[in-house]
Each structure stands twice: as C-alpha cells, then as structure tokens.
Design a protein around this motif. Structure first.
Motif: not given
Length: 449
Positions: A103, A98, A105-106, A81
């Motif tokens: 949305l 994501q 963090e991914g 992130s």
C-alpha cells in the motif's frame, strides 16, 4: 518525497477535511483493492463501468499495479507515491487505487466529471445576429477548444495552457496563430499570465483586469465576447485569444477602439451595407455621448445658438421646470440608468415589463409634475437607444459612463466662460472642447506596450 502510510485515507481525511472524500475496499480474485476519491467531482459511471466492471470480468491474475493498469481503458493513469501529488490529484477528480499487500504506492486515474453542471446549449444569446452562425462558447474549456479546432483546421493554431489561482487552480489557455500573431504579443500575454498573483479566478473578465495595461481606464483594453466566429476572426487577424475554464467568454488583444464597433454580422453582408451600418453605430455613439452635455451647455449659457423656430417650444417646455438644466439632465439620466439596471437584474419577462411601463409612467409623471421637459425626455431616450447599438457590452457600459463626466464638464467649463469672459466671444469653444474631449477618449488606440 515521503512514503505514503498504510492507511492513506486517515491522513488525507485530516488534510482535506471534507465529507465527500471516501474510500472503498473491494475484493477481486482474492485481492483486496482500495479506492480513494472525492465523490463530488468524479464520474461515478467511469468508476463502475470502466474500473470495477473491467476488473470483475477480467480473467487474468492481478499481481501488481502494472497488470491492474493494463485492464483499465483510461488514458491519464500514472503511478505515484507522493502525498502532495496524490492530494492534489484527488482534488482535481482523480481516483487513487492501491493493491494489497503493498500500500506504499498506487495508481492515480483521472475520472473527473468534466461535463456535469455545464450547460449544453451554446447559442450566443447575448450577442445575437440575424445572419451567420449562432454558436457561442460554454463554461467548459475543453469544449471551447474543440470548437476552435473544428473551425480553424490548421497546424498553425497553437494552444498553450497555464494554471492561474493559488486556490482555484483555474486552467487558462492562450490561443494564437503561429506565423500570423506577433511573437512579442504572445510573450507579453504569457508573461502577464505567469506573473498573475490571485487566489481565485472567477471569470475571464477578472483575468482581463489582472493583465491589463491600465486598470483605471474606463475603456475595455481587451475585447470580450462569447461568439466563436468573432474569436476565429480575431485569431486570423493576428490577435491573441485567452480562454479560461468556467467562463463562456474569451478575451483577445491587442485591440483598437474601432474593433468594439465591428459586428460579426458585418462580414456576412455586402460591404456597402456593412459600412453603412457601421457608420450608423459611430453616429449613434457620438449622439449618445454628446447629446445630454450639449443640452446642458446650450440651455445654460448659449441660447443664441438655438434656431428661433425651436426656441419657443424649448422655453414653453421648460417654463415650469424648477431645476437648472444640469440638475434636470442628471436626474433624468440617473433615472434611466436605474431602470436599465433594475431591468437587467430581474427575470426577463418582469424586466421587459418594468422597462416599458416604468419608462412610460415615470416619463409622463415627470413631465406632468414639471420636473423635466419633453425635449429632454426625447434627447435622453434617443441617447439611451443609441448606446444599445454598440455590439460589445463592455464598450456600451463605457459609453453610458462617459455621459456623466461630460455633463459635469459642460456645466463647469461653460460657467467659467460665462463668468470670466464675454460669453458671445467664447461661445464656440465650449462645444469644441466637449467634442474634442470625447473624440480623444474614443479614438485613443488600445494595445500592448
């Protein structure tokens, strides 16, 4: 670390400012998934076959990023992130995934296309040998490391990777044999690479100039080659090998000047033949360096050292030449270097034609116009031919360069002896000074401090 915004694509578009940055949104199992990547450096097949297809055929519910990560059979995946880490990852060929509604963090997934744009043919064309392997390095660093690992099956082989270049972020790998290589040499190379301050590293030869002891020396201080077997020999002999991404050449050290005249083919022949051919190279180098300066010194100040049987043809060939031997040699040497440079820059077939036709036509025209003598053309031709016997291209360039200052020294020192003292008494010293200067330059050891 700052939390990423809801629409990361908008922020990254302002940061990267490139049209190859794209974002797509796909719906799977009533879940919307965002994919952000730079399409110029990613492998599109990995996106479709290993990511989208795996998610599409999955029968399990995708509730979070961990369940999504378990579906993708790619090794280099990490949860992030951090905006800086995400931006750098996208520029290196990662895709950022994501999952709605969270949305913030991914997943960063490495799908860089490492093979596109690199040549598949890895024959060592520039360092050809009749006997022995023909395998050479390519521009892909991982492929080069794979070649070394296959050639040296030992747990003592060490790979140490660094990043050089604030803009290019070039991968540089130090390779050595633990227990054979001197630890001081390893530490010296490591420290100089870490301290390297450069924006872009175009090739390993640039790294050679950055970490070398003396950048003003005309001699190559590191060996540069594209042959895998030469890298293997250097590693076994205790040298440090340095490879960089985007370059098919490696550099290795510490070296001495004698290493530059050893061909890998020498190890595939009986020792008697190898020693004979190596002596031929040494004699060729000595002739290439000393032939033209000796011509200037002898014909300008020391006619008495010429045998009487040879004095007549020399006088006859130079009877109508309007230039002094010094200018005559410089003119012809400069012409040969122009032909060599022009032939090297043109396509192969055109370059060969230029070298043959240009050499014959210009040589014949120069003699007919009384701009040079036949004997000097023979000397310069043999001198240029002898320089090609050097296996390492950088050392061959040094030999080509050394002729010019020695020609100037032959004319200047010979003139000082002639004008100030008895020329007959000091006659031998000019030849001794030229030979001594050349031997000093050639035999000086090249190594780390």
């Amino acid at each position: 670390m700052f939390p990423i915004p809801e629409n990361i694509y908008t922020v990254l578009k302002d940061t990267i400012k490139s049209n190859d940055l794209v974002q797509t949104v796909h719906a799977f199992h009533n879940k919307r998934i965002h994919f952000t990547y730079c399409k110029a450096i990613v492998d599109q097949n990995l996106i479709h076959n290993e990511i989208l297809h795996r998610i599409q055929i999955s029968r399990t519910e995708i509730d979070n990023l961990l369940s999504l990560q378990n579906l993708i059979p790619i090794e280099n995946i990490k949860l992030s992130s951090d905006m800086d880490e995400i931006s750098q990852g996208l520029l290196k060929g990662f895709i950022y995934v994501q999952l709605e509604p969270d949305l913030h963090e991914g997943l960063l997934i490495n799908i860089a296309d490492l093979k596109r744009g690199y040549r598949s043919n890895n024959e060592a064309d520039n360092e050809y040998s009749v006997i022995g392997p023909k395998v050479g390095f390519v521009e892909d660093l991982d492929t080069n490391l794979n070649l070394l690992r296959k050639e040296i099956i030992s747990d003592s082989l060490r790979f140490e990777e660094h990043i050089v270049g604030s803009v290019s972020q070039t991968r540089v790998t130090i390779v050595y044999m633990d227990g054979i290589c001197n630890p001081q040499h390893i530490n010296t190379v490591r420290q100089r690479i870490v301290d390297a301050d450069d924006d872009v590293l175009f090739d390993s030869s640039i790294l050679d100039q950055i970490i070398t002891d003396n950048a003003n020396s005309p001699f190559p201080l590191f060996m540069s080659s594209e042959r895998v077997d030469r890298a293997k020999f250097n590693l076994i002999n205790g040298q440090v090998v340095i490879l960089s991404s985007g370059s098919p050449y490696f550099i290795s050290g510490p070296t001495t000047v004698f290493d530059f005249f050893a061909s890998p083919e020498d190890y595939y022949l009986p020792w008697i033949l190898s020693s004979f051919f190596r002596c031929i190279r040494y004699l060729g180098v000595a002739f290439s360096i000393l032939a033209s300066p000796s011509y200037v010194a002898v014909l300008t100040f020391h006619y008495s050292v010429i045998p009487q049987s040879l004095l007549g043809p020399i006088i006859e060939s130079r009877a109508n030449v309007p230039f002094a031997p010094f200018l005559e040699v410089l003119l012809l040497e400069f012409t040969v270097e122009l032909l060599r440079e022009a032939g090297a820059r043109l396509p192969n077939k055109v370059g060969q034609t230029l070298g043959i036709v240009g050499g014959i036509v210009l040589g014949e025209a120069a003699v007919q116009a009384s701009l040079t003598s036949n004997i000097l053309i023979i000397i310069v031709s043999f001198s240029a031919l002898s320089s090609f016997a050097t296996p390492i291209f950088k050392m061959a360039n040094t030999i080509r360069f050394l002729r010019f200052p020695l020609i100037v020294l032959a004319a200047a020192w010979g003139g000082a002896r002639h004008n100030d003292w008895n020329c007959a008494y000091f006659r031998p010293f000019i030849e001794i000074e030229i030979v001594g200067y050349s031997l000093f330059c050639s035999l000086v050891p090249i190594s780390f401090p």
